[in-house]
Design an enzyme around this catalytic site. Sequence first.
Site, mmCIF file in Angstrom:
data_model
loop_
_atom_site.group_PDB
_atom_site.id
_atom_site.type_symbol
_atom_site.label_atom_id
_atom_site.label_comp_id
_atom_site.label_asym_id
_atom_site.label_seq_id
_atom_site.Cartn_x
_atom_site.Cartn_y
_atom_site.Cartn_z
ATOM 1 N N LYS A 20 -42.066 -7.474 27.508
ATOM 2 C CA LYS A 20 -40.613 -7.561 27.410
ATOM 3 C C LYS A 20 -40.005 -6.268 26.851
ATOM 4 O O LYS A 20 -40.719 -5.421 26.296
ATOM 5 C CB LYS A 20 -40.233 -8.783 26.585
ATOM 6 C CG LYS A 20 -40.689 -10.085 27.254
ATOM 7 C CD LYS A 20 -40.243 -11.328 26.505
ATOM 8 C CE LYS A 20 -40.688 -12.588 27.238
ATOM 9 N NZ LYS A 20 -40.236 -13.827 26.552
ATOM 10 N N PHE A 66 -30.224 -21.636 24.298
ATOM 11 C CA PHE A 66 -30.659 -20.249 24.129
ATOM 12 C C PHE A 66 -30.572 -19.444 25.421
ATOM 13 O O PHE A 66 -30.858 -18.241 25.422
ATOM 14 C CB PHE A 66 -32.097 -20.193 23.601
ATOM 15 C CG PHE A 66 -33.098 -20.881 24.501
ATOM 16 C CD1 PHE A 66 -33.617 -20.244 25.621
ATOM 17 C CD2 PHE A 66 -33.525 -22.171 24.223
ATOM 18 C CE1 PHE A 66 -34.534 -20.866 26.446
ATOM 19 C CE2 PHE A 66 -34.446 -22.804 25.045
ATOM 20 C CZ PHE A 66 -34.950 -22.152 26.168
ATOM 21 N N ARG A 114 -48.380 -12.656 20.604
ATOM 22 C CA ARG A 114 -47.014 -12.885 20.143
ATOM 23 C C ARG A 114 -46.913 -12.784 18.626
ATOM 24 O O ARG A 114 -45.876 -12.384 18.096
ATOM 25 C CB ARG A 114 -46.519 -14.234 20.643
ATOM 26 C CG ARG A 114 -46.119 -14.216 22.121
ATOM 27 C CD ARG A 114 -45.801 -15.583 22.642
ATOM 28 N NE ARG A 114 -45.287 -15.546 24.011
ATOM 29 C CZ ARG A 114 -45.364 -16.562 24.852
ATOM 30 N NH1 ARG A 114 -45.955 -17.700 24.476
ATOM 31 N NH2 ARG A 114 -44.861 -16.452 26.072
ATOM 32 N N ASN A 124 -40.176 -12.705 21.661
ATOM 33 C CA ASN A 124 -41.596 -13.023 21.482
ATOM 34 C C ASN A 124 -42.521 -12.075 22.251
ATOM 35 O O ASN A 124 -43.693 -12.378 22.479
ATOM 36 C CB ASN A 124 -41.873 -14.475 21.866
ATOM 37 C CG ASN A 124 -41.529 -14.780 23.314
ATOM 38 O OD1 ASN A 124 -41.091 -13.906 24.057
ATOM 39 N ND2 ASN A 124 -41.724 -16.023 23.714
ATOM 40 N N HIS A 127 -44.410 -12.582 28.186
ATOM 41 C CA HIS A 127 -44.221 -13.806 28.982
ATOM 42 C C HIS A 127 -45.512 -14.138 29.707
ATOM 43 O O HIS A 127 -46.271 -13.252 30.107
ATOM 44 C CB HIS A 127 -43.103 -13.591 30.012
ATOM 45 C CG HIS A 127 -43.046 -14.654 31.066
ATOM 46 N ND1 HIS A 127 -42.386 -15.847 30.880
ATOM 47 C CD2 HIS A 127 -43.579 -14.702 32.315
ATOM 48 C CE1 HIS A 127 -42.499 -16.579 31.969
ATOM 49 N NE2 HIS A 127 -43.214 -15.913 32.861
#
Length: 212
Positions: A20, A66, A114, A124, A127
């Site tokens: 990410k 969220f 994570r 986090n 993915h």
Amino acid sequence: IQTLMPETQIFVERTLALIKPDVVDKEEEIEDCILRSGFMILQKRKLQLSPEQCSNFYADQYGKVFFPNLTAYMSSGPLVAIVLARHCAVSYWKELLGPSNSLRAKRTHPHSLRAIYGTDDLRNALHGSSSISTAEREIRFMFPEVIWEPIPAGQRARDYLNLYVKPTLLAGLTALCKEKPADPMIWLADWLIEHNPNKPKLQHHISEEEHQ
């Protein structure tokens, strides 16, 4: 005896990994951990998604509280999409990731990715696809130009091995025993490359000038 010793099955799975935006600078570290954990990297690309693309990718999360923060976070910068393969890739990658909430991961799975790279329940770091079917959909989303052939499993995999792999491997091992090289692993690897039955064969057409 057959009931006590079930028939061997061959399963190779693919799953999607995303590094990410907030941890793309740790790409090399994370890839090293991926490879040391027994995964193969089949495909990789760096890209930046728009908020609309993130909404489509996380369509199953639409409507959750969220969701706006998730799409904003995932579109905030470049990310790295990686297709991973190995036996039980989906479950092994999820295990390596740890809980989706990084704060919880730090408490319960301190050695997970994570826990190491994540910040909180939203950021986090990584993915992972939740199932085989989800992995196929997500891979097609991130790599739309790539044509993925279905991976054979069970009897189809055994038929493929018996027809295409075992004869070549047996011939290579037989040649290895006759040759007795100093470094058998390197010798066998070179032999298999040279005698790969799927190796393209180039035909040389002799022109009239060359013939004369």
